[in-house]
Design a protein around this motif. Structure first.
Motif, short mmCIF file in Angstrom:
data_model
loop_
_atom_site.label_atom_id
_atom_site.label_comp_id
_atom_site.label_asym_id
_atom_site.label_seq_id
_atom_site.Cartn_x
_atom_site.Cartn_y
_atom_site.Cartn_z
N ARG A 283 9.55 -4.28 10.90
CA ARG A 283 9.71 -4.88 12.23
C ARG A 283 9.13 -6.29 12.27
NH1 ARG A 283 11.38 -1.76 16.13
NH2 ARG A 283 10.22 -2.81 17.78
N TRP A 284 8.11 -6.52 11.46
CA TRP A 284 7.48 -7.85 11.36
C TRP A 284 8.44 -8.89 10.81
CZ3 TRP A 284 4.88 -9.64 6.51
CH2 TRP A 284 4.13 -10.81 6.70
N ILE A 285 9.39 -8.47 9.97
CA ILE A 285 10.39 -9.42 9.46
C ILE A 285 11.72 -9.28 10.21
CG2 ILE A 285 9.32 -9.55 7.17
CD1 ILE A 285 11.93 -7.90 6.27
N GLY A 286 11.71 -8.58 11.35
CA GLY A 286 12.89 -8.52 12.19
C GLY A 286 13.95 -7.53 11.77
N HIS A 287 13.55 -6.49 11.00
CA HIS A 287 14.51 -5.46 10.58
C HIS A 287 14.33 -4.25 11.48
CE1 HIS A 287 17.34 -3.69 7.75
NE2 HIS A 287 16.60 -2.57 7.76
N GLU A 288 15.35 -3.93 12.26
CA GLU A 288 15.22 -2.89 13.28
C GLU A 288 15.42 -1.49 12.72
OE1 GLU A 288 16.77 -2.09 17.85
OE2 GLU A 288 17.93 -3.40 16.52
N ALA A 289 16.28 -1.33 11.71
CA ALA A 289 16.62 0.00 11.19
C ALA A 289 15.52 0.51 10.27
CB ALA A 289 17.95 -0.04 10.46
N SER A 290 14.40 0.82 10.87
CA SER A 290 13.21 1.26 10.14
C SER A 290 12.63 2.47 10.85
CB SER A 290 12.18 0.12 10.10
OG SER A 290 10.92 0.57 9.67
N ALA A 291 12.39 3.55 10.11
CA ALA A 291 11.89 4.77 10.72
C ALA A 291 10.92 5.47 9.78
CB ALA A 291 13.04 5.72 11.07
N GLY B 75 19.42 -6.09 -2.83
CA GLY B 75 19.79 -6.23 -1.43
C GLY B 75 19.73 -7.67 -0.98
N GLY B 76 20.32 -7.93 0.17
CA GLY B 76 20.38 -9.30 0.67
C GLY B 76 19.65 -9.50 1.97
N ILE B 77 18.65 -8.65 2.25
CA ILE B 77 17.94 -8.77 3.52
C ILE B 77 17.29 -10.15 3.65
CG2 ILE B 77 15.78 -7.80 2.61
CD1 ILE B 77 15.40 -6.46 5.36
N ALA B 78 17.30 -10.67 4.87
CA ALA B 78 16.66 -11.95 5.17
C ALA B 78 15.67 -11.74 6.32
CB ALA B 78 17.70 -12.99 5.56
N ALA B 79 14.58 -12.47 6.28
CA ALA B 79 13.60 -12.38 7.35
C ALA B 79 14.17 -13.03 8.61
CB ALA B 79 12.31 -13.06 6.95
N ARG B 80 13.94 -12.36 9.73
CA ARG B 80 14.35 -12.87 11.03
C ARG B 80 13.13 -12.91 11.95
NH1 ARG B 80 18.85 -10.16 9.08
NH2 ARG B 80 20.82 -11.27 9.34
N ALA B 81 13.35 -13.28 13.19
CA ALA B 81 12.24 -13.34 14.14
C ALA B 81 11.60 -11.96 14.26
CB ALA B 81 12.75 -13.81 15.49
N PRO B 82 10.29 -11.88 14.24
CA PRO B 82 9.63 -10.57 14.29
C PRO B 82 9.79 -9.90 15.64
CG PRO B 82 8.02 -12.34 14.43
CD PRO B 82 9.34 -12.99 14.12
N PHE B 83 9.79 -8.56 15.60
CA PHE B 83 9.79 -7.76 16.83
C PHE B 83 8.37 -7.49 17.30
CE2 PHE B 83 13.79 -5.84 14.82
CZ PHE B 83 14.63 -6.67 15.53
N VAL B 84 7.39 -7.82 16.48
CA VAL B 84 6.01 -7.41 16.74
C VAL B 84 5.07 -8.61 16.66
CG1 VAL B 84 6.27 -5.02 16.01
CG2 VAL B 84 5.85 -6.77 14.28
N PRO B 85 4.10 -8.69 17.58
CA PRO B 85 3.14 -9.79 17.54
C PRO B 85 1.90 -9.46 16.71
CG PRO B 85 2.91 -8.58 19.59
CD PRO B 85 4.00 -7.91 18.82
N THR B 86 1.21 -10.47 16.28
CA THR B 86 -0.07 -10.33 15.59
C THR B 86 -1.09 -11.27 16.24
OG1 THR B 86 0.50 -12.03 13.96
CG2 THR B 86 0.99 -9.74 13.37
N VAL B 87 -2.36 -10.99 15.99
CA VAL B 87 -3.43 -11.88 16.45
C VAL B 87 -4.35 -12.17 15.28
CG1 VAL B 87 -3.36 -11.09 18.85
CG2 VAL B 87 -4.87 -9.95 17.22
N THR B 88 -5.03 -13.29 15.34
CA THR B 88 -5.97 -13.70 14.31
C THR B 88 -7.38 -13.27 14.67
OG1 THR B 88 -6.44 -15.82 15.37
CG2 THR B 88 -4.54 -15.73 13.86
N VAL B 89 -8.27 -13.37 13.70
CA VAL B 89 -9.67 -13.05 13.95
C VAL B 89 -10.24 -13.98 15.01
CG1 VAL B 89 -10.51 -14.49 12.04
CG2 VAL B 89 -11.89 -12.56 12.85
#
Length: 285
Positions: free
Chosen positions: A113-121, A148-162
């Motif tokens: 989900r971090w690289i924008g791939h939705e089909a993950s379970a 495979g030819g997967i490419a990174a897309r906008a993430p579905f999930v946010p992160t925060v820094t220390v």
């Protein structure tokens, strides 16, 4: 498309689908070779093996030499290269599993989900649920797959820094949820990280509380009720744990509950406690 959990019975119907990639994420935080040994002893048919330390995490220290935690996020390009080697394309359904209630499989789910791939379970109940239905395991190596030819897309999930977590101690705008066991949260029985305790202001939600007795996730409405008792708005919540792995289990549970939007603090307690200048709390709060 499966985007949170998949049952063992549903997976069995797709186990031979050519555009599905099944990934064994078994691991042990103390014995780092245990996961691969378990995979060699028997895994789900066609499953690949993911190494938590080298494929689902990046170097523990950054280019500046600063410790980033025990399981920092991998370099995004390196992770995409791993997925391509596994044969993952932009439309591939990826299913992650382990034998620990999703403790490690949720990390791969979140990374996708971090690289924008939705089909993950994640396989609900993991390897035990598969075996409980009488389905076989295999000792055979996975069949060679075309890259495979997967490419990174906008993430579905946010992160925060220390730095953002440190700032939040003063502002208290966001609720920090710690996924570790209660004793480690309180600063007791710490055997993995050099300092016991938790981030000041954090609240405890042990990731195993997301599961039923058989290792499958609780029903969405029950998860929604339980998480609603500790966070009011998931978009104002930060999930962390010891090293950024089991926090993903809480993030998956929130998705199952229909409460998306919480952020991951990837470095988690292992990064936080590595700097003696950062405050540490002990006890229940």
């Amino acid at each position: 498309m499966y985007t949170t959990l998949i049952s063992a019975s549903d997976l069995a119907q797709h186990i031979d689908d050519p555009d599905w990639v099944l990934v064994d994420c078994r691991h042990d935080l103390v014995n780092l070779t245990a996961g691969r040994a378990a995979y060699a002893a028997g895994h789900l048919p066609h499953a690949l093996f993911a190494d938590m330390e080298t494929e689902l995490a990046g170097p523990k220290r950054g280019e500046d030499g600063v410790f980033r935690g025990r399981h920092p996020l991998p370099d995004k390009d390196a992770f995409v290269s791993t997925l391509r080697r596994w044969g993952v394309g932009d439309t591939t359904q990826v299913v992650a599993y382990d034998a620990h209630g999703g403790m490690y499989a949720a990390r791969l789910w979140w990374l996708l989900r971090w690289i924008g791939h939705e089909a993950s379970a994640v396989l609900d109940g993991g390897l035990p649920a598969w075996q409980a239905l009488g389905h076989p395991l295999s000792n055979d190596p996975p069949e060679p797959r075309a890259a495979g030819g997967i490419a990174a897309r906008a993430p579905f999930v946010p992160t925060v820094t220390v730095a953002e977590v440190l700032e939040n101690i003063e502002s208290a705008k966001r609720t920090v949820i710690d996924a570790r066991a209660a004793d480690r949260f309180r600063g007791e029985n710490e055997t993995i990280d050099p300092v016991g305790g938790h981030i000041p202001g954090a609240r405890n939600r042990f990731f195993k509380d997301n599961l039923q007795g058989d290792g499958r996730f609780k029903a969405p409405e029950q998860l929604r009720e339980e998480f609603g008792a500790v966070i009011s708005d998931p978009k104002d919540a930060i999930m962390q744990c010891g090293s950024g792995v089991t926090a993903c289990h809480n993030l998956l549970a929130l998705e199952v509950a229909g409460m998306p939007g919480a952020a991951l603090y990837p470095g988690s307690w292992s990064e936080w406690c590595s700097d003696p200048g950062r405050p540490v709390a002990t006890g229940d709060r």
